[in-house]
Scaffold this active site. Sequence first.
Site, mmCIF file in Angstrom:
data_model
loop_
_atom_site.group_PDB
_atom_site.id
_atom_site.type_symbol
_atom_site.label_atom_id
_atom_site.label_comp_id
_atom_site.label_asym_id
_atom_site.label_seq_id
_atom_site.Cartn_x
_atom_site.Cartn_y
_atom_site.Cartn_z
ATOM 1 N N ASP A 181 0.797 -1.231 0.000
ATOM 2 C CA ASP A 181 0.000 0.000 0.000
ATOM 3 C C ASP A 181 0.829 1.280 0.000
ATOM 4 O O ASP A 181 1.958 1.321 0.470
ATOM 5 C CB ASP A 181 -0.968 0.019 1.193
ATOM 6 C CG ASP A 181 -0.286 -0.204 2.538
ATOM 7 O OD1 ASP A 181 0.702 -0.969 2.602
ATOM 8 O OD2 ASP A 181 -0.731 0.394 3.541
ATOM 9 N N GLU B 224 -0.829 -2.117 5.022
ATOM 10 C CA GLU B 224 0.028 -2.209 6.216
ATOM 11 C C GLU B 224 -0.064 -0.960 7.069
ATOM 12 O O GLU B 224 0.139 -1.022 8.274
ATOM 13 C CB GLU B 224 1.493 -2.439 5.790
ATOM 14 C CG GLU B 224 2.441 -2.724 6.950
ATOM 15 C CD GLU B 224 2.878 -1.481 7.706
ATOM 16 O OE1 GLU B 224 3.045 -1.568 8.939
ATOM 17 O OE2 GLU B 224 3.033 -0.413 7.085
HETATM 18 ZN ZN LIG Z 1 4.941 3.436 6.523
HETATM 19 ZN ZN LIG Z 2 6.353 0.762 5.554
#
Ligand SMILES: [Zn+2]
Ligand SMILES: [Zn+2]
Length: 390
Positions: free
Chosen positions: A79, A137
């Site tokens: 991401d 994440e």
């Molecule tokens: Zn980050």
């Molecule tokens: Zn990262």
Amino acid sequence: MSDLFSEAQALFDYTRGIRRDLHRHPELGFEEVRTAGIVASELRGMGIEVTTGLAKTGVVALMEGARPGPVLLLRFDMDALPIMEETGAVYASQTPGKMHACGHDGHVAVGLTVARLLGIHRADMAGTVKIMFQPAEEGLGGAEGMIEAGVLENPAPKYSLALHLWNEQPVGWLGVGPGPVMAGAEIFKVRLTGKGGHGAMPHQSIDPVVAAAQLITALQTIVARNVSPLEASVISVTQIQGGDAFNVIPPSVTFQGTIRTFDAGVRQITIERFRQVVHGVAGAMGCQAEIDLRLLTPAVVNDAYMAEKVQNAARTYLPEFKIEPAYRTMGSEDMAYVMQKIPGCYFFVGSANGEKGLMYGHHHPRFDFDESVLPRAAALMAGTVIDLLR
Ligand SMILES: [Zn+2]
Ligand SMILES: [Zn+2]
């Protein structure tokens, strides 16, 4: 130069091409549709079995070695962040307000390169490699989603590995060692309720602004006076809101922030004292306090055996690397949830290059890394896998 590193170098155009394409087209957490599509089609092109759509956009690849053996899990995050890019790079984001400012574009490129390197060495491998390309994440729960979707079952991994390109350090530096390496993180929100009134007549009000000021200062004494000076703990208040006018005492103030610790005992002391100080100071100021405190991620704790395997792979395949075995950061990572279940190693691969102006920190609008780190990171990850499954 080791053979594996030469093989990774030979794939550099491929790796950089993937990285730059993803960098031009960043996607936020759980929206990595294009990214996941590229990952899946690249893996299928290598003849690898692929499952898509886990936790919305997650992709899992399964590579069987020539002989049976343990299952290893490799994890790469995909991401981007809601940041307006200011690098001016030729491959800069083409989507205003979205940017790969943490280097996860590089992680995906490394992951695909690792798959290609392992493809070359399949005949030497006894075991199975499960490669997990994870969405979201950046604080959105991608790893938990992948675990719920069953990534740790059928087949269940015995060990796990993950890395982060790391702009805090130059290319050629490697942070890898046993024990806690990234902090456990909680998010807190506090609401202080008093009684609003005229700014000129404070005695008729209960002022939550003054209470918040006292409280935020008092919270810092937890780290300074309750936690051992030899242990690490952070309390940061990062956002505060209250009031709309210069002459009105508001009825309430809210603030939020984060707590970071490595050790379970230190975490317990910090949180216990946090609650006591909030309620105590608020009470002394005549305010009511409500606390909403929740766990973001546990600490990332490296398995000693796995950390040693990564260190040994670095010595074998990238002998010029400088290894820092005691490196830790107060940053947090949702890979912690995977590593709570599957022993593993999370390591940091230095990616900055000051001479090229590539040294801005992660999440900075000018963040960019030296792409020469990509084949190094891929060779190190692939080398660790090959050694573990030999
Ligand atoms: Zn980050
Ligand atoms: Zn990262």
